[in-house]
Design an enzyme around this catalytic site. Sequence first.
Site, PDB file in Angstrom:
ATOM      1  N   VAL A 182     -11.760   6.598  -1.326  1.00  0.00           N
ATOM      2  CA  VAL A 182     -12.185   5.831  -0.148  1.00  0.00           C
ATOM      3  C   VAL A 182     -11.243   4.649   0.052  1.00  0.00           C
ATOM      4  O   VAL A 182     -10.986   4.220   1.171  1.00  0.00           O
ATOM      5  CB  VAL A 182     -13.669   5.382  -0.267  1.00  0.00           C
ATOM      6  CG1 VAL A 182     -13.869   4.383  -1.404  1.00  0.00           C
ATOM      7  CG2 VAL A 182     -14.167   4.778   1.036  1.00  0.00           C
ATOM      8  N   ARG A 192     -11.772  -3.309  -5.844  1.00  0.00           N
ATOM      9  CA  ARG A 192     -10.393  -3.222  -6.347  1.00  0.00           C
ATOM     10  C   ARG A 192     -10.087  -4.488  -7.135  1.00  0.00           C
ATOM     11  O   ARG A 192     -10.509  -5.596  -6.756  1.00  0.00           O
ATOM     12  CB  ARG A 192      -9.397  -3.114  -5.185  1.00  0.00           C
ATOM     13  CG  ARG A 192      -9.316  -1.745  -4.541  1.00  0.00           C
ATOM     14  CD  ARG A 192      -8.700  -0.689  -5.468  1.00  0.00           C
ATOM     15  NE  ARG A 192      -8.562   0.603  -4.830  1.00  0.00           N
ATOM     16  CZ  ARG A 192      -9.477   1.571  -4.874  1.00  0.00           C
ATOM     17  NH1 ARG A 192     -10.609   1.391  -5.546  1.00  0.00           N
ATOM     18  NH2 ARG A 192      -9.269   2.729  -4.270  1.00  0.00           N
ATOM     19  N   GLU A 232      -4.229  -1.393 -13.856  1.00  0.00           N
ATOM     20  CA  GLU A 232      -5.061  -0.360 -14.463  1.00  0.00           C
ATOM     21  C   GLU A 232      -4.146   0.666 -15.104  1.00  0.00           C
ATOM     22  O   GLU A 232      -3.214   1.129 -14.424  1.00  0.00           O
ATOM     23  CB  GLU A 232      -5.940   0.310 -13.406  1.00  0.00           C
ATOM     24  CG  GLU A 232      -7.005  -0.636 -12.895  1.00  0.00           C
ATOM     25  CD  GLU A 232      -7.951   0.000 -11.882  1.00  0.00           C
ATOM     26  OE1 GLU A 232      -7.848   1.216 -11.624  1.00  0.00           O
ATOM     27  OE2 GLU A 232      -8.792  -0.725 -11.342  1.00  0.00           O
ATOM     28  N   HIS A 275     -12.541   2.021 -14.332  1.00  0.00           N
ATOM     29  CA  HIS A 275     -12.543   2.544 -12.951  1.00  0.00           C
ATOM     30  C   HIS A 275     -13.268   3.905 -12.862  1.00  0.00           C
ATOM     31  O   HIS A 275     -12.641   4.925 -12.531  1.00  0.00           O
ATOM     32  CB  HIS A 275     -11.103   2.666 -12.429  1.00  0.00           C
ATOM     33  CG  HIS A 275     -11.029   2.660 -10.922  1.00  0.00           C
ATOM     34  ND1 HIS A 275      -9.971   2.159 -10.222  1.00  0.00           N
ATOM     35  CD2 HIS A 275     -11.878   3.123  -9.967  1.00  0.00           C
ATOM     36  CE1 HIS A 275     -10.158   2.297  -8.931  1.00  0.00           C
ATOM     37  NE2 HIS A 275     -11.329   2.880  -8.737  1.00  0.00           N
TER      38      HIS A 275
HETATM   39  O1  LIG Z   1     -11.226   4.399  -3.804  1.00  0.00           O
HETATM   40  C1  LIG Z   1     -11.939   5.160  -4.434  1.00  0.00           C
HETATM   41  O2  LIG Z   1     -12.246   6.284  -4.011  1.00  0.00           O
HETATM   42  C2  LIG Z   1     -12.490   4.749  -5.757  1.00  0.00           C
HETATM   43  O3  LIG Z   1     -12.002   3.568  -6.204  1.00  0.00           O
HETATM   44  C3  LIG Z   1     -12.318   5.830  -6.788  1.00  0.00           C
HETATM   45  O4  LIG Z   1     -13.175   6.812  -6.488  1.00  0.00           O
END
Ligand SMILES: O=C(O)[C@H](O)CO
Length: 347
Positions: free
Chosen positions: A102, A264, A293, A312
């Site tokens: 996402v 994030r 990360e 994460h």
């Molecule tokens: O951006 C995303 O989809 C998440 O951080 C990981 O699934």
Amino acid sequence: MWCSRAAVRQVALGLRGTRRTMATLPRVYVTRKVPKQGLDILRTSAQVQIDLWDSDDPVPRQELLQKVKGCAGLLCVLTEKIDAELLDAAGPNLKVVSTMSVGFDHLSLDELKKRGIRIGYTPEVLTDAVAELTVALLLATSRRLIEATHEAKTGGWGTWRTLWLCGYELANSTVGILGLGRIGVAIAERLKPFKVKKFIYTDVAPRPELAEAIQAEYVSMDELARQSDFLAVCCALTPETQGVCNKKLFAKMKNTSIFINTSRGGVVNQEDLYTALSSGQIAGAGLDVTTPEPLPTNHPLFTLKNCVILPHIASASYTTRNAMSALAANNLLAGLRGEAMPKELRL
Ligand SMILES: O=C(O)[C@H](O)CO
């Protein structure tokens, strides 16, 4: 490169409805061993030639720059930087970038826009998993679960003591949400049964259509910091939100507050967070995301008992990761056909 023998032999109906041999189908590069559902969708579509980096680890940058040359589509994950260098290496054939995430801070939106490349992403399918994990992390942090299991395992568990391992409870609390979207709403819906007194949020502008569902009040960033007993960061990482959780914010928070970030790492100034946690300016932090990360194991944040760090994993349920991979594949195929994508990021 992955291609079943049957698929190689297959004469397929191409993206524009013409009969084409596999060798003439548009080539897509898949930068990671994504869950099976997505790969199956691509494989059975018979609309693309798939070149897969068949590994759980990221494709080395040089290999990626080689492999994207001439591709029509790219299915990537959040560890790949899709920037001018990569888009130049891909060349003018590239029509669609579909990310299995996402978040889209790994994509250079300006560069994609300039080249007219369409973008697919995977919102909604991960909302439940991320909200669930956020609640788990919040409770683990506020009720000190990681410290507690450590004490139990390592002999720290003596007699029952009146204030030992006390934390903070949700009942009668104020929960603040920084960046109210679907995930923020889903978190609030899950926290409500814990008898939260009030939800507040801040964003670039009020979002009454979302806030109404959880009866959340729109406040300024300062008020969010001042009032929140629990502050959950749910905003996207953008140039505007980069480092927005910094010493100015932590200084306004209560020393009993819990800070949670599942968006994030770049939204947080980690040095400032370390200072706030180690000086007792705030009570605890739960982080599912960091910068970088993985966070190096010798990072100062790992030395703090009041900081719970996860690698994460907010969307890491089998159901959700499969759904993300299926959506990313469907976005890619629809984009290559020139049709509306199930979830397109409009620039
Ligand atoms: O951006 C995303 O989809 C998440 O951080 C990981 O699934």
